[in-house]
Design a protein around this motif. Structure first.
Motif, PDB file in Angstrom:
ATOM      1  N   ARG A 160       0.846  -1.194   0.000  1.00 16.08           N
ATOM      2  CA  ARG A 160       0.000   0.000   0.000  1.00 16.08           C
ATOM      3  C   ARG A 160       0.881   1.243   0.000  1.00 16.08           C
ATOM      4  NH1 ARG A 160      -5.476  -0.748   1.825  1.00 16.08           N
ATOM      5  NH2 ARG A 160      -5.931  -2.961   2.228  1.00 16.08           N
ATOM      6  N   LYS A 161       0.513   2.176  -0.852  1.00 16.07           N
ATOM      7  CA  LYS A 161       1.244   3.426  -0.961  1.00 16.07           C
ATOM      8  C   LYS A 161       0.247   4.584  -0.989  1.00 16.07           C
ATOM      9  CE  LYS A 161       5.067   1.359  -3.594  1.00 16.07           C
ATOM     10  NZ  LYS A 161       5.842   1.415  -4.865  1.00 16.07           N
ATOM     11  N   PRO A 162       0.697   5.792  -0.638  1.00 13.48           N
ATOM     12  CA  PRO A 162      -0.218   6.938  -0.711  1.00 13.48           C
ATOM     13  C   PRO A 162      -0.633   7.216  -2.161  1.00 13.48           C
ATOM     14  CG  PRO A 162       1.689   7.448   0.666  1.00 13.48           C
ATOM     15  CD  PRO A 162       1.986   6.151  -0.021  1.00 13.48           C
ATOM     16  N   VAL A 163      -1.935   7.271  -2.384  1.00 15.20           N
ATOM     17  CA  VAL A 163      -2.503   7.514  -3.716  1.00 15.20           C
ATOM     18  C   VAL A 163      -3.535   8.619  -3.589  1.00 15.20           C
ATOM     19  CG1 VAL A 163      -3.716   6.516  -5.690  1.00 15.20           C
ATOM     20  CG2 VAL A 163      -2.147   5.092  -4.354  1.00 15.20           C
ATOM     21  N   ASP A 164      -3.417   9.628  -4.440  1.00 13.63           N
ATOM     22  CA  ASP A 164      -4.361  10.743  -4.441  1.00 13.63           C
ATOM     23  C   ASP A 164      -5.501  10.424  -5.410  1.00 13.63           C
ATOM     24  OD1 ASP A 164      -5.675  13.097  -4.201  1.00 13.63           O
ATOM     25  OD2 ASP A 164      -4.076  14.368  -5.002  1.00 13.63           O
ATOM     26  N   LEU A 165      -6.724  10.363  -4.887  1.00 11.20           N
ATOM     27  CA  LEU A 165      -7.860  10.061  -5.744  1.00 11.20           C
ATOM     28  C   LEU A 165      -8.095  11.149  -6.789  1.00 11.20           C
ATOM     29  CD1 LEU A 165     -10.595   8.554  -3.387  1.00 11.20           C
ATOM     30  CD2 LEU A 165      -9.052   7.379  -4.956  1.00 11.20           C
ATOM     31  N   ALA A 166      -7.719  12.376  -6.465  1.00 10.35           N
ATOM     32  CA  ALA A 166      -7.871  13.451  -7.450  1.00 10.35           C
ATOM     33  C   ALA A 166      -6.983  13.200  -8.670  1.00 10.35           C
ATOM     34  CB  ALA A 166      -7.536  14.798  -6.809  1.00 10.35           C
ATOM     35  N   GLU A 167      -5.749  12.776  -8.416  1.00  8.82           N
ATOM     36  CA  GLU A 167      -4.845  12.462  -9.532  1.00  8.82           C
ATOM     37  C   GLU A 167      -5.323  11.248 -10.310  1.00  8.82           C
ATOM     38  OE1 GLU A 167      -0.102  11.353 -10.230  1.00  8.82           O
ATOM     39  OE2 GLU A 167      -0.882  11.839  -8.229  1.00  8.82           O
ATOM     40  N   VAL A 168      -5.806  10.227  -9.591  1.00  6.56           N
ATOM     41  CA  VAL A 168      -6.328   9.025 -10.251  1.00  6.56           C
ATOM     42  C   VAL A 168      -7.519   9.376 -11.127  1.00  6.56           C
ATOM     43  CG1 VAL A 168      -7.520   6.863  -9.801  1.00  6.56           C
ATOM     44  CG2 VAL A 168      -5.442   7.399  -8.543  1.00  6.56           C
ATOM     45  N   ALA A 169      -8.430  10.203 -10.607  1.00  7.80           N
ATOM     46  CA  ALA A 169      -9.602  10.595 -11.394  1.00  7.80           C
ATOM     47  C   ALA A 169      -9.197  11.411 -12.616  1.00  7.80           C
ATOM     48  CB  ALA A 169     -10.569  11.390 -10.515  1.00  7.80           C
ATOM     49  N   LYS A 220      -7.993  17.247  -3.135  1.00 10.70           N
ATOM     50  CA  LYS A 220      -7.003  16.260  -2.742  1.00 10.70           C
ATOM     51  C   LYS A 220      -7.600  15.281  -1.741  1.00 10.70           C
ATOM     52  CE  LYS A 220      -2.200  15.792  -1.223  1.00 10.70           C
ATOM     53  NZ  LYS A 220      -0.982  16.516  -0.780  1.00 10.70           N
ATOM     54  N   ALA A 221      -7.459  13.995  -2.029  1.00 13.83           N
ATOM     55  CA  ALA A 221      -7.972  12.934  -1.154  1.00 13.83           C
ATOM     56  C   ALA A 221      -7.000  11.761  -1.230  1.00 13.83           C
ATOM     57  CB  ALA A 221      -9.377  12.509  -1.569  1.00 13.83           C
ATOM     58  N   VAL A 222      -6.075  11.704  -0.294  1.00 11.22           N
ATOM     59  CA  VAL A 222      -5.009  10.697  -0.304  1.00 11.22           C
ATOM     60  C   VAL A 222      -5.448   9.484   0.504  1.00 11.22           C
ATOM     61  CG1 VAL A 222      -2.593  10.226   0.257  1.00 11.22           C
ATOM     62  CG2 VAL A 222      -3.274  12.498  -0.543  1.00 11.22           C
ATOM     63  N   VAL A 223      -5.307   8.309  -0.090  1.00 10.26           N
ATOM     64  CA  VAL A 223      -5.614   7.040   0.575  1.00 10.26           C
ATOM     65  C   VAL A 223      -4.396   6.129   0.466  1.00 10.26           C
ATOM     66  CG1 VAL A 223      -8.073   7.253   0.087  1.00 10.26           C
ATOM     67  CG2 VAL A 223      -6.605   6.015  -1.506  1.00 10.26           C
TER      68      VAL A 223
END
Length: 411
Positions: free
Chosen positions: A262-271, A295-298
């Protein structure tokens, strides 16, 4: 002379017996029922002994105080600090009655003092009993907490965890051992599934890739007849659809397993990446894509999370109205959770058919593949990936047509 073949031998009996061996004296087993009975019976006995001892001491003290005379005889007269006696003015009968009332008054004071002290002692013992009972109950039920924590860890797809409970051979240890055996079998099953997925990935992709290469080579021949060109394009489209189906099935199988890295992933960048990949298709269909990305990092797998956004945006574009349609993508943090929302215009979807959309190979009013819009695994993959990350997806029909897809993931 021909010999008759020997009859086949019976298969060997299994050596593993799932039933637990019975102890020679089952009534001597330290079960939870017996332990709790001894524990709380002993606590009640100790509390009773302490309470009786305290009441005995208080009663002895009250008797000592109550047995003292509340008056003194001085120089032939009667004097008292407790009662108001006027021996020089009272006749003998009234004086005896006054002395009796004085003794009764002192006895009442002694009994009231005994009652108040007994109540204080009972209150103190109740506090001590509740505190001691809470501590002992926590100690007795601590194996259940260990089982619960392991179950939660397993629910997060960590099948390598085991309880390995030590202690007496009671019902809790039997439950923990049974749970460990179940986890062992589940881990073997998932390991076999992962091995199968890895092998199938190679065995299924290779012939499809060879077919695609051969078809592309034949289609590149400028002297090929028109009928052959048309047949090659049809076969190439069918092969591409088969490749998409295989990729979807493999991704669905992988996403059901645990997310190891698991790594930090920004949903805004993914979208944003998903929108860029679907933008040309949306323009060709006349669908406008709007986005509001915060920005929403998971913590998760970036490739799988990108697949969530891509599948949702693709479905929103493909299942839209013929003209003047739109798709809206938003990402934000709400109540400590990352939220991805994809809403779109489109056909009216009945509320009772929402759950069917997340089943493999299910579409609106159809159950098998037969559409050029996909292979029917998009939303199944989205739900599986969301669950693997500890989140969930919910769909809601829009008023006027279309859907609102809401993916919630822990940060």
């Amino acid at each position: 002379m021909a010999t008759t073949p020997a009859p086949p031998q019976a298969p060997p009996k299994p050596t593993w017996d799932p039933r637990r061996p019975q102890p020679p004296f089952p009534w001597l087993r330290p079960t939870i029922r017996i332990r709790l009975t001894l524990l709380y019976g002993g606590m009640f006995l100790i509390a009773g002994i302490l309470l009786l001892s305290i009441i005995y001491l208080l009663a002895a003290n009250a008797l000592n105080v109550g047995s003292d005379l509340p008056f003194k005889i001085v120089s032939g007269g009667v004097s008292s600090d407790i009662c108001q006696l006027r021996s020089d003015r009272l006749p003998a009968g009234e004086l005896n009655q006054a002395l009796n009332d004085c003794v009764n008054e002192q006895r009442r004071h002694a009994l009231d003092d005994l009652l108040s002290r007994s109540l204080l002692a009972l209150l103190g013992l109740a506090v001590i009993a509740f505190a001691f009972g809470y501590a002992m109950a926590g100690r007795v039920l601590s194996p259940l907490g260990r089982i619960l924590r392991t179950a939660r860890s397993v629910a997060g797809s960590d099948l390598s965890r085991r309880i390995e409970l030590d202690g007496p051979d009671d019902e809790l240890k039997e439950l923990a051992d049974t749970f460990d055996d179940m986890l062992e079998r589940l881990q073997r099953a998932f390991t076999a599934q992962q091995r199968f997925v890895g092998n199938a990935s190679h065995e299924l992709r290779t012939p499809l890739a060879i077919n695609r290469t051969l078809l592309e080579v034949h289609l590149s021949d400028p002297h090929a007849p028109v009928e052959l060109q048309q047949l090659g394009k049809t076969l190439l489209a069918t092969n591409e659809r088969s490749e998409q189906l295989v990729e979807g099935l493999l991704l669905l199988a992988r996403s059901d397993n645990q997310i190891v890295e698991r790594k930090p992933v920004d949903l805004a960048e993914v979208a944003g990446q998903a929108i860029d990949q679907v933008l040309s298709e949306a323009k060709a269909k006349g669908v406008e894509i709007r986005s509001t990305r915060q920005k929403a990092v998971v913590q998760g797998n970036g490739v799988l999370l990108e697949r969530i956004a891509l599948n949702l945006v693709q479905n929103a574009v493909r299942y839209n109205v013929p003209a003047d349609g739109w798709v809206e993508v938003t990402t934000e943090i709400q109540h400590g959770q990352a939220v991805l929302v994809v809403s779109n215009t489109g056909p009216v979807v009945p509320a009772y058919e929402i759950d069917n959309l997340f089943e493999p190979f299910r579409r609106l009013r159809t159950e098998r593949t037969g559409s050029d819009k996909g292979v029917g695994l998009g939303l199944s993959i989205v739900r599986s990936v969301a669950r693997a990350h500890g989140g969930h997806i919910a769909a809601q029909p829009r008023e006027g047509g279309g859907l609102v897809m809401r993916v919630t993931l822990p940060v």
